[in-house]
Design an enzyme around this catalytic site. Structure first.
Site, PDB file in Angstrom:
ATOM      1  N   PRO A   2       0.817  -1.225   0.000  1.00  0.00           N
ATOM      2  CA  PRO A   2       0.000   0.000   0.000  1.00  0.00           C
ATOM      3  C   PRO A   2       0.852   1.279   0.000  1.00  0.00           C
ATOM      4  O   PRO A   2       1.704   1.454   0.869  1.00  0.00           O
ATOM      5  CB  PRO A   2      -0.820  -0.101   1.289  1.00  0.00           C
ATOM      6  N   GLU A   3       0.633   2.118  -1.015  1.00  0.00           N
ATOM      7  CA  GLU A   3       1.260   3.434  -1.053  1.00  0.00           C
ATOM      8  C   GLU A   3       0.137   4.470  -0.972  1.00  0.00           C
ATOM      9  O   GLU A   3      -0.999   4.120  -0.691  1.00  0.00           O
ATOM     10  CB  GLU A   3       2.098   3.587  -2.333  1.00  0.00           C
ATOM     11  N   LYS A  58       1.895   7.405   4.554  1.00  0.00           N
ATOM     12  CA  LYS A  58       1.265   6.080   4.515  1.00  0.00           C
ATOM     13  C   LYS A  58       0.649   5.716   5.876  1.00  0.00           C
ATOM     14  O   LYS A  58       0.329   4.566   6.127  1.00  0.00           O
ATOM     15  CB  LYS A  58       2.311   5.043   4.095  1.00  0.00           C
ATOM     16  N   ARG A 111       1.540 -11.178   6.972  1.00  0.00           N
ATOM     17  CA  ARG A 111       2.905 -11.201   7.512  1.00  0.00           C
ATOM     18  C   ARG A 111       3.048 -10.489   8.860  1.00  0.00           C
ATOM     19  O   ARG A 111       4.138 -10.471   9.429  1.00  0.00           O
ATOM     20  CB  ARG A 111       3.862 -10.599   6.491  1.00  0.00           C
ATOM     21  N   ARG A 150      20.828  16.114  -1.294  1.00  0.00           N
ATOM     22  CA  ARG A 150      20.780  14.656  -1.372  1.00  0.00           C
ATOM     23  C   ARG A 150      21.851  14.132  -2.334  1.00  0.00           C
ATOM     24  O   ARG A 150      21.796  14.383  -3.520  1.00  0.00           O
ATOM     25  CB  ARG A 150      19.403  14.188  -1.860  1.00  0.00           C
ATOM     26  N   ARG A 250      16.278  -2.116  -2.638  1.00  0.00           N
ATOM     27  CA  ARG A 250      14.979  -2.340  -3.281  1.00  0.00           C
ATOM     28  C   ARG A 250      15.147  -2.437  -4.791  1.00  0.00           C
ATOM     29  O   ARG A 250      16.021  -1.801  -5.367  1.00  0.00           O
ATOM     30  CB  ARG A 250      14.016  -1.183  -2.954  1.00  0.00           C
TER      31      ARG A 250
END
Ligand SMILES: [Zn+2]
Length: 261
Positions: A2-3, A58, A111, A150, A250
């Site tokens: 879920p985003e 989220k 999970r 960044r 990821r």
């Protein structure tokens, strides 16, 4: 996983079932969730009315009339199941919220990675969150400012909740594909023009009506991604071959032939 759009939809489901009602029971069932919401703490929600339900990033925030807030995060697999207190519990139910009208809201998660906590009035367990990825007021100035220091590539930067709240692995990849940007490109190096393009792409992929005819649905109407989870398949824009690389642990899917910006 879920985003932002999925969590937004879950918060709406929750609102329809629970807003304005009074909690009779909140209970974490799985030991991993119980650690964050032990019975003694959960009892503070008993008899309290759910006066607001909001999404932030989220997270789903259930504001109680006591001033406390129940904070829920679905992580990888969590979801709500709405039923009644007389239903048999699903075996993957990890926590329940029961209401004075007999509604039972189950947090189901195969999970058991989801979390539910109770923040006392005036305190917050939320991590540092950037602006909402869906905020209409979001602009290139903000992105330029949060990305300028960044030193990491743009893909993991987009997934950093302190940069933008709500984007995860799927929508970050989809947005970079839409903007024709290389996910390996250093976040701070993107020009103003590219940030504008990226913003447009983020809005597109988050939009519930993002599916332009023939683009996001197959002949049977199933939703399909443009790039996510399509390793080895043909790029839907240029015919190149989608590659998978690993960034910050990821998977990143991208087309090396047209994501060159
Ligand atoms: Zn391509």
């Amino acid at each position: 996983m879920p985003e932002l759009p999925e969590v937004e939809a879950a918060a709406r489901t929750l609102s329809r079932a629970a807003l304005g009602k009074t909690i009779t029971v909140v209970r974490a069932i799985h030991p991993a969730l119980k650690r964050k919401l032990p019975p003694a703490r959960a009892r503070a929600a008993k008899g309290k009315r759910i006066s607001t339900i909001e999404r932030r990033g989220k997270h789903q925030l259930l504001g109680l009339d006591s001033g406390d807030t129940l904070v829920v995060h679905f992580r990888m697999n969590g979801d709500w199941e709405i039923g009644t207190t007389s239903d048999i519990l699903d075996k993957f139910t990890r926590a329940v919220i029961e209401l004075d009208d007999g509604t039972r809201i189950s947090l189901v998660d195969r999970r058991a990675l989801s979390s539910i906590t109770l923040d006392k009035e005036g305190s917050s367990s939320l991590p540092k969150l950037g602006k909402e990825a869906s905020d209409p007021a979001l602009d290139a100035d903000y992105l330029a400012e949060v990305l300028q220091r960044r030193k990491i590539p743009i893909k993991p930067a987009l997934m950093d909740q302190a940069v933008l709240a709500g984007l995860g692995n799927i929508y970050a990849a989809e947005a970079l594909w839409e903007a024709e940007l290389d996910p390996r490109k250093r976040a701070a190096s993107l020009s103003r023009g590219k940030l504008e393009k990226l913003l447009t792409a983020i809005r597109l992929v988050l939009s519930p009506r993002r599916r332009r005819p023939g683009r996001y649905t197959d002949t049977r109407g199933r939703e399909r991604f443009m790039v996510y989870d399509r390793e080895g398949k043909e790029c839907r824009r240029c015919g190149g071959t989608i590659e998978r690389i690993v960034q910050a642990g990821r998977s990143t899917y991208f087309c090396p032939d047209c994501q060159i910006g």
